[in-house]
Design a protein around this motif. Structure first.
Motif, PDB file in Angstrom:
ATOM      1  N   GLN A   1       0.806  -1.210   0.000  1.00  0.00           N
ATOM      2  CA  GLN A   1       0.000   0.000   0.000  1.00  0.00           C
ATOM      3  C   GLN A   1       0.847   1.272   0.000  1.00  0.00           C
ATOM      4  OE1 GLN A   1      -3.482  -0.275  -0.100  1.00  0.00           O
ATOM      5  NE2 GLN A   1      -2.980  -2.433  -0.375  1.00  0.00           N
ATOM      6  N   ASN A   2       2.165   1.136   0.193  1.00  0.00           N
ATOM      7  CA  ASN A   2       3.026   2.312   0.316  1.00  0.00           C
ATOM      8  C   ASN A   2       4.367   2.048  -0.365  1.00  0.00           C
ATOM      9  OD1 ASN A   2       1.593   4.232   2.477  1.00  0.00           O
ATOM     10  ND2 ASN A   2       1.361   2.100   3.171  1.00  0.00           N
TER      11      ASN A   2
ATOM     12  N   ARG B   1       5.057   7.504  -9.906  1.00  0.00           N
ATOM     13  CA  ARG B   1       3.830   7.370  -9.129  1.00  0.00           C
ATOM     14  C   ARG B   1       4.160   6.993  -7.696  1.00  0.00           C
ATOM     15  NH1 ARG B   1      -1.033   7.301 -11.511  1.00  0.00           N
ATOM     16  NH2 ARG B   1      -1.127   7.301 -13.802  1.00  0.00           N
TER      17      ARG B   1
ATOM     18  N   MET C   1       2.428   5.447  -4.218  1.00  0.00           N
ATOM     19  CA  MET C   1       1.290   4.782  -3.596  1.00  0.00           C
ATOM     20  C   MET C   1       1.295   5.140  -2.113  1.00  0.00           C
ATOM     21  SD  MET C   1      -1.322   2.775  -4.222  1.00  0.00           S
ATOM     22  CE  MET C   1      -0.911   1.842  -5.713  1.00  0.00           C
TER      23      MET C   1
ATOM     24  N   GLY D   1      -2.531   2.921  -0.257  1.00  0.00           N
ATOM     25  CA  GLY D   1      -3.359   2.309  -1.281  1.00  0.00           C
ATOM     26  C   GLY D   1      -3.865   3.254  -2.344  1.00  0.00           C
ATOM     27  N   LYS D   2      -3.555   4.561  -2.251  1.00  0.00           N
ATOM     28  CA  LYS D   2      -3.999   5.535  -3.240  1.00  0.00           C
ATOM     29  C   LYS D   2      -2.832   5.908  -4.142  1.00  0.00           C
ATOM     30  CE  LYS D   2      -6.059  10.114  -3.764  1.00  0.00           C
ATOM     31  NZ  LYS D   2      -6.566  11.321  -3.078  1.00  0.00           N
ATOM     32  N   SER D   3      -3.004   5.748  -5.456  1.00  0.00           N
ATOM     33  CA  SER D   3      -1.952   6.040  -6.423  1.00  0.00           C
ATOM     34  C   SER D   3      -1.972   7.519  -6.798  1.00  0.00           C
ATOM     35  CB  SER D   3      -2.128   5.191  -7.689  1.00  0.00           C
ATOM     36  OG  SER D   3      -1.118   5.489  -8.634  1.00  0.00           O
TER      37      SER D   3
END
Length: 680
Positions: A582-583, A597, A599, A602-604
């Motif tokens: 998630q990171n 990108r 992460m 969990g958010k890209s």
């Protein structure tokens, strides 16, 4: 209607006219003040008290003009002499009354009501006709003066430009001189005007020149002697002021700045002494937290400024404005114009010119000049970093911009060293290590050694030892850093016997330092089916970690992405800062562009994307830098130069403790070779 509300602004302007008429030493300035006086007289023709004040100031201007001409003020002034001083006075129907008439006026005001008076309608027609004729004559006179001034300025510029046979040097951005004078590259010691404003976007007009765009700051040196007028206009306000240049002295502000929805502060400084003028009357001034006095109509004298920068604050009632007073060896007039209270100013001081400034990783449109740059910003917190080729980038810094204040940040640049160092540890005693077949060292009994003064860039390292086959490989050296060779880097193959047909070469094991807990995340070794020199080929496997020494440094490797399916372009992906699924930070080359990108939980988040074309059959070289608070990468093809992909920073974590490796989705293949680590 309360007539005092109309008269009050006129009385304020009359006080300024009287003050400037008493201080000036120029007949041209007196004529300008005389015109202002006549305008007030015409606008308030029916206000007896104000007309009395106008008459008094009129007499003072006349006496001042005679004094500047060297005449005795007490000598009565004839009508012809008045016309010579102020040509438009003869035609005005509003000229001061004679002494006898002035004495009769109070009595006329006291005539009893029963005495017949002049018909008001006839009187208004006569006055209106006189005003119309006066305006017509003044307009014609003003047109003749402006025409004469343009002709004189044109002749002066033509005469000054004639001896200059050499072509003019190009001007630096926002650094120019009035009337088209060229600006030298070196710092000027001539009288200089520095203008800083948050009226952006805006324009500045200097004398009769066309308006020019101003983006926060403007520097004018090589100023011509005499008086000059400056007007700054923006969407939020306006400011106008005049100054005078005499010899090599610092330009001196004339009068009080005229502003609309703004504050103007003018500071004239030379040899550590200065004078401050502002439109904020009765404002208090502090320098470096120490009160230095209140500003009145004559300004405020500043002493013992020295050669250092100072924190300057001007406070009027509850309005506290902060400025950074920068030292310059040239005699200078610094003008600050501030308007929007929700905007502050960031002063980035680097000590170097032409430095790129990044605000939240976005390049600002102007570079530093004279070692700094002023940037208007909305109030808030920002991350600032700077960069210039050939210099060591200082760490990025966070800064908070406050409303209506200047905030300075020091990001000093120092020249980068030209050489690197090679350190060897854990090698075989007696092994010889050389660089480009020039510098070399023989390892001692402890298997260690070093080579100093290695030129930065890609260098060929060669290992030699008796009864072992020599080995060569390319390593990238970074100026000012030490590159470490140890472990697998120092492995040599023992010379084989004559029959070597069945000998199997050792596999390249890039992940030999993985801990047992990482073993399950690594795909099992596969045969090296790639062409010679391309390294080990991996297929699928997801996140494939490589051994990390838990220290800051550079990871370098060569890789080639293989096609992963029908009509599918190969994609090369590697990561750093991997805590969990998630990171992490992912770097991607898809053949047409390079993307960064991050992460986060969990958010890209896409941090950067740049064009970067890689043919499908070509390998690339990757240089991944990992420090405690940042990770960055650059790439290049064999024929190309390095391209910076991007940087991700996070002061709240330590990237050196996280995993680094390749990401290979199912059905994709990547050929990897020379995966190395060198510490900072």
């Amino acid at each position: 209607m309360d007539r005092s509300q109309e008269t009050l602004p006129a009385l304020d302007e009359l006080r300024l006219i009287r003050q400037e008429a008493r201080q000036t030493r120029s007949l041209d300035t007196l004529r300008w003040e005389f015109d202002r006086l006549q305008n007030i007289r015409r606008l308030h023709i029916d206000d007896f008290d104000l007309q009395v004040v106008v008459a008094d100031i009129h007499q003072e201007i006349v006496e001042r003009a005679r004094y500047l001409r060297g005449e005795t003020p007490s000598t009565p002034l004839t009508a012809e002499e008045t016309y010579q001083l102020f040509p438009d006075e003869r035609s005005s129907s509003l000229q001061p009354a004679s002494t006898d008439e002035a004495e009769d006026q109070p009595e006329a005001a006291e005539i009893p009501p029963e005495v017949p008076r002049l018909d008001p309608k006839s009187w208004q027609i006569a006055v209106g006709l006189a005003v119309f004729l006066t305006v017509l004559v003044l307009a014609a006179f003003f047109y003749l003066i402006q025409t004469a001034r343009k002709i004189n300025f044109k002749d002066e510029n033509t005469t000054a430009a004639a001896p200059q046979a050499a072509p003019a040097k190009p001007k630096a951005e926002n650094v120019s001189a009035p009337f088209g004078a060229p600006v030298p590259a070196a710092a000027s010691m001539t009288p200089t005007l520095r203008l800083y404003t948050d009226l952006v976007p805006g324009t500045v007009t200097i004398d009769d020149e066309p308006p020019r765009d101003v983006d926060g700051e403007l520097v004018l040196d090589h100023l011509k002697p005499g008086q000059h007028a400056v007007k700054v206009t923006g969407t939020g306000g306006m400011a106008a002021f005049r100054f005078e240049v005499t010899g090599n002295a610092a330009p001196r502000a004339l009068g009080t700045p005229v502003v609309v929805n703004a504050m103007a502060v003018l500071v004239s400084v030379q040899d550590g002494q200065g004078r401050l003028v502002t439109n904020a009357q009765h404002a208090s001034v502090t320098i470096d937290g120490k009160a230095v006095g209140d500003v009145d109509s004559n300004g405020l004298t500043l002493t013992d400024l020295g050669k250092a920068e100072h924190d300057l604050r001007v406070t009027e009632d509850k309005d506290n404005q902060r400025f950074v007073l920068t030292y310059t060896p040239a005699p200078v007039l610094t003008a600050y114009v501030k308007s929007d209270p929700s905007v502050g100013t960031l002063v980035v001081a680097t000590g170097q010119d032409d430095v790129d400034v990044y605000i939240e990783d976005k390049l600002y449109r102007r570079k530093t000049a004279h070692g700094q740059v002023r940037i208007p910003l909305r109030a808030g917190k920002y991350k600032i970093r700077v960069h210039k080729a050939g210099f060591i980038d200082p760490p990025a810094s966070s800064v908070e911009i406050k409303k209506a204040e200047e905030t300075e940040i020091q990001l000093r640049l120092h020249a980068a060293p030209e050489f690197a160092t090679l350190q060897i540890k854990g090698g075989a005693p007696g092994m010889t290590v050389s660089i480009d077949q020039e510098a070399e060292v023989t390892l001692g009994p402890d298997g260690s050694g070093q080579i100093l003064n290695v030129k930065a860039g890609d260098r060929t390292v060669e290992l030699r030892h008796n009864e072992f086959a020599s080995r060569k490989f390319v390593r990238t050296f970074h100026a000012g850093e030490a590159t470490l060779l140890s472990g697998p880097d120092l492995t040599l193959e023992k010379l084989a016997p004559e029959n070597t047909e069945n000998k199997t070469p050792p596999a390249i094991v890039a992940d030999s330092k993985l801990s047992p807990s990482d073993a399950n995340a690594v795909s099992p070794p596969e045969p090296d089916s790639s062409p010679a020199g391309t390294g080990r080929v991996r297929k699928g496997g997801g996140f494939i970690p490589y051994g990390t020494p838990k220290a800051a440094g550079h990871y370098s490797f060569q890789a080639q992405a293989r096609l992963g399916g029908f009509l599918k372009r190969g994609k090369l992906q590697w990561y750093a800062g991997y805590r969990d699924g998630q990171n992490y930070v992912m770097f991607i080359l898809d053949g047409k562009r390079a993307t960064v990108r991050e992460m986060v939980n969990g958010k890209s988040i896409e941090r950067r994307r740049i064009p970067f074309n890689v043919p499908s059959n070509q390998s690339v070289e990757v240089d991944l830098s990992v420090t405690a608070d940042s990770v960055s990468a650059r790439v290049r093809t064999p024929e190309g130069a390095w391209s910076e992909i991007g940087t991700v920073t996070d002061a709240g974590r330590d990237f050196t403790q996280d995993r680094v490796g390749l990401y290979i989705p199912d059905n994709d293949e990547v050929a990897v070779s020379n995966f190395q680590f060198s510490g900072h």
